[in-house]
Design an enzyme around this catalytic site. Structure first.
Site, PDB file in Angstrom:
ATOM      1  CG  ASP A 131      -2.315   0.550   0.888  1.00 18.52           C
ATOM      2  OD1 ASP A 131      -2.412   1.341  -0.060  1.00 18.52           O
ATOM      3  OD2 ASP A 131      -3.288   0.235   1.612  1.00 18.52           O
ATOM      4  CD1 TRP A 134      -4.813   3.301  -3.449  1.00 20.44           C
ATOM      5  CD2 TRP A 134      -3.867   5.174  -2.692  1.00 20.44           C
ATOM      6  NE1 TRP A 134      -4.481   3.101  -2.140  1.00 20.44           N
ATOM      7  CE2 TRP A 134      -3.904   4.238  -1.640  1.00 20.44           C
ATOM      8  CE3 TRP A 134      -3.319   6.440  -2.448  1.00 20.44           C
ATOM      9  CZ2 TRP A 134      -3.394   4.515  -0.370  1.00 20.44           C
ATOM     10  CZ3 TRP A 134      -2.823   6.734  -1.185  1.00 20.44           C
ATOM     11  CH2 TRP A 134      -2.860   5.767  -0.158  1.00 20.44           C
ATOM     12  N   GLY A 135      -3.558   4.437  -8.620  1.00 20.11           N
ATOM     13  CA  GLY A 135      -3.582   5.070  -9.939  1.00 20.11           C
ATOM     14  C   GLY A 135      -2.448   4.502 -10.758  1.00 20.11           C
ATOM     15  CG  ASP A 153      -9.461   2.071  -1.136  1.00 20.83           C
ATOM     16  OD1 ASP A 153      -8.453   2.031  -1.870  1.00 20.83           O
ATOM     17  OD2 ASP A 153      -9.419   1.922   0.098  1.00 20.83           O
TER      18      ASP A 153
HETATM   19  C1  GLA Z   1      -5.978   1.422   1.272  1.00 23.26           C
HETATM   20  C2  GLA Z   1      -6.101   0.380   0.173  1.00 23.26           C
HETATM   21  C3  GLA Z   1      -7.255  -0.532   0.482  1.00 23.26           C
HETATM   22  C4  GLA Z   1      -7.044  -1.213   1.825  1.00 23.26           C
HETATM   23  C5  GLA Z   1      -6.821  -0.168   2.895  1.00 23.26           C
HETATM   24  C6  GLA Z   1      -6.380  -0.779   4.198  1.00 23.26           C
HETATM   25  O1  GLA Z   1      -7.077   2.256   1.305  1.00 23.26           O
HETATM   26  O2  GLA Z   1      -6.294   1.014  -1.062  1.00 23.26           O
HETATM   27  O3  GLA Z   1      -7.426  -1.495  -0.525  1.00 23.26           O
HETATM   28  O4  GLA Z   1      -5.933  -2.057   1.739  1.00 23.26           O
HETATM   29  O5  GLA Z   1      -5.820   0.769   2.520  1.00 23.26           O
HETATM   30  O6  GLA Z   1      -6.099   0.180   5.174  1.00 23.26           O
END
Ligand code: GLA
Length: 637
Positions: free
Chosen positions: A163, A198-199, A216
């Site tokens: 992450d 995230w991208g 998400d």
């Molecule tokens: C981020 C990730 C999610 C999940 C959360 C956990 O938001 O994008 O998929 O893993 O963290 O905290």
């Protein structure tokens, strides 16, 4: 089928190059050549995870049929960690919620035949620890990538979701992700690397096996805003543009499934699954599989829909048209040139509508066979177009193909092969999948003409072969051993850059053990693999089964030759460093002198002297005694 049966070549030991070809576009760890499938804890349990609950999920993944459907990764998401590292600085599991520790949990998961996934973060703290404002947990791996990768490997981790929270000051995102990629490569274990940043960014395909393309996923069909949390349909819109980046070397990841989490309707859930299938997206279920309804099961485990997702070509489908909230998507199946496609008719509107796909728009002409994958029904042959009624927020998912001319190769089906002799791989009597997962090609998406689960493909120079092999596929042949004796076998195989494995049984008894085969360079580059030991066979009829233990390889044929072992081993007990050996041809002609302290060095030395595969005799005076041995020299590429 053309097959060279020159004795020297058939009997020579094939030494295949161990240097794997690197794919310049993607991470070349050879993992997840079809989109990964599994379950992840976040969407349903969030930070509230514990050992018993996860073990129960492992049990249910097996008993519910999820595992057999292909969902094999059981992935723990955020908050499995303690809020501090151990005294040596290693990551550790939360001692209250995971009292037995991660190694024990990994063992439990592996014992169920599943794979173990875990979560980490490229910064100082994981997202949950950061968002919950828990100070100094050091649950992120920044600066400790190698240590943490080794820890994961020691627990038997097979998959890491990494992450993007709480970056260290002055750190660089790309570098952080590359550091963990390199640490995983050094960890000593095959670990799928899932980038969660995230991208999409252009460095990702060379860094991870999959990469999140969006924020998400929220538990909703559509979100009003374009915030970090996005509805299913918003994610579809965002992910579409990255289609060219998806391939068996890496996948766009539009996030985990929300099917079965109580908000999406059945039609919306079928759309979610259909679109993830069309987009070759990782299928990571995110629901409580302990309490899932039959409808949820039917959606998550629809074999034909999963097959679209798992198609071995690995093409991500595209939107072909969009008008009035009615869309048509198409995904190429099988091979780049095949006339088989999955087509999604997606109704984003709030009322039932007819959607018509014109075959010309998806590159098909003539008679087209249409199968409805949710309806599990052949719809028949159509020319020009096909129209379906699609419910609000629903999707009709089709598999379409031009009716192919069926070509039956010579002597197919129930052929009895004589041994000694050559078995053409495609002429198997029965074939199939040992397990249903990874059943991407169970309808023979290659060049279909058999429907029992194993693909046969054609090729200009070699005729037919079995291809698109996935783990646990098998082929059976009736064989007739004309005279009892000791036999040597040689299989003619090709594969791309990676290693595959297979084994053979005769009347259900393993006769070869697992044969690991290293990539031959390209799929058209066939090499021979010869068994290291000979096999005693009794005369008469037997059933030979070839099982592919690890994907992917093409199998052209297997030749059985009678005779004594062609590889004499071990040589180590006669070889001494720098011992000079006299080298002779099999006919007894002296060729020269070679040196080596073990059989591999001798082979290399002979290879340099001779550049020819085949059998040679080496002789040397060892402690006043003349020792003579036969040695095989194989190919080197
Ligand atoms: C981020 C990730 C999610 C999940 C959360 C956990 O938001 O994008 O998929 O893993 O963290 O905290």
């Amino acid at each position: 089928m053309k097959y060279m049966t020159s004795n020297a070549i058939v009997r020579s030991l094939t030494i295949l190059s161990t240097s794997l070809l690197c794919n310049v576009f993607g991470l070349s760890n050879g993992l997840v050549k079809t989109p990964p499938m599994g379950w992840n804890s976040w969407n349903v349990f969030h930070e509230n995870i514990n050992e018993n609950q996860i073990k129960e999920i492992a049990d249910i993944m097996v008993t519910s049929g999820m595992k057999d459907a292909g969902y094999i990764y059981l992935n723990l998401d955020d908050n499995w960690m303690a809020t501090s590292r151990d005294a040596s600085g290693n990551l550790r599991a939360d001692p209250t919620r995971f009292p037995s520790g991660m190694k024990a949990l990994g063992d439990y998961i592996h014992n169920k035949g599943l794979k173990f996934g875990i979560y980490g973060d490229r910064g100082n703290r994981t997202c949950y620890h950061y968002n919950a404002n828990i100070a100094n947990t050091k649950s992120g791996s920044h600066g400790t990538e190698e240590r943490d990768a080794k820890t994961f490997a020691s627990w038997g981790v097979d998959y890491l979701k990494y992450d993007n929270c709480d970056p260290a000051s002055g750190s660089n995102q790309q570098k952080d992700y590359e550091n963990m990629r390199d640490a995983l490569a050094k960890s000593g274990r095959d670990i799928v690397y899932s980038i969660c940043a995230w991208g999409y960014q252009s460095w990702m395909p060379a860094t991870g096996n999959l990469w999140r393309t969006t924020g998400d996923i929220s538990n909703s069909w559509e979100t009003a805003t374009n915030g970090f949390f996005k509805g299913v349909i918003n994610i579809v819109d965002l992910n579409e543009q990255y289609a060219p980046n998806a391939s068996p070397t890496g996948w766009n990841d539009p996030d985990m499934l929300q099917i079965g989490n109580g908000v999406l309707s059945a039609d919306e859930s079928r759309s979610h699954m259909s679109m993830w299938a069309i987009m070759a997206a990782p299928l990571i279920a995110g629901n409580n599989i302990k309490t899932m309804t039959q409808t949820t099961k039917d959606i998550l485990m629809n074999k034909e829909v999963i097959a679209v997702n798992q198609d071995s070509l690995g093409s991500q489908g595209r939107r072909i048209s969009a008008a009035n909230n009615l869309e048509i998507w198409s995904k190429q199946l099988g091979s780049k040139t095949s006339s088989t496609k999955a087509v999604a008719l997606l109704n984003r509107s709030t009322s039932t509508a007819s959607i018509t796909v014109k075959f010309a728009d998806i590159g098909l002409t003539g008679e087209v066979l249409v199968r409805d994958l949710w309806g599990k029904a052949d719809k028949g042959k159509f020319t020009t177009s096909y129209t379906a009624s699609v419910p609000a927020h629903g999707t009709v998912l089709l598999k379409v193909s031009i009716a192919e001319v069926v070509t039956v190769p010579q002597a197919a089906y129930a052929d009895i092969f004589a041994i000694p002799g050559t078995i053409e791989a495609e002429n198997y009597d029965v074939g199939g999948e040992g397990v249903s997962y990874h059943d991407a090609d169970y309808v023979n998406s290659g060049n279909m003409y058999r429907t029992d689960g194993v693909d046969i493909t054609g090729d200009l120079t070699l005729g037919y072969k079995v291809g698109w092999t996935v783990a646990d596929e098998w082929l059976e042949y009736s064989v007739n051993v004309t005279s009892a004796g000791t036999y040597t076998w040689t299989a003619k195989v090709s594969m791309g850059g990676d290693s595959a494995a297979f084994h053979m049984t005769l009347d259900s008894v393993d006769i070869t053990g697992r044969i690991q085969v290293v990539g031959t360079g390209t799929w058209d580059d066939y090499k021979e693999v010869t068994g290291a030991t000979t096999i005693p066979l009794t005369a008469g009829k037997h059933v030979l089964r070839v099982t592919f233990d690890r994907p992917y390889m093409n199998l052209d044929c297997i030749a059985f030759t009678s005779g004594a072992p062609t590889r004499i081993a071990p040589l180590a007990n006669i070889a001494k460093r720098n011992t000079a050996y006299k080298l002779y041809s099999l006919q007894g002609q002296m060729i020269g002198t070679v040196n080596g302290s073990n059989d591999q060095e001798l082979r290399n030395s002979i290879w340099k002297a001779q550049q020819k595969p085949g059998l040679y005799i080496i002789k040397s005076l060892v402690r006043s005694q003349m020792i003579s041995r036969t040695i095989c020299v194989g190919f080197s590429n």
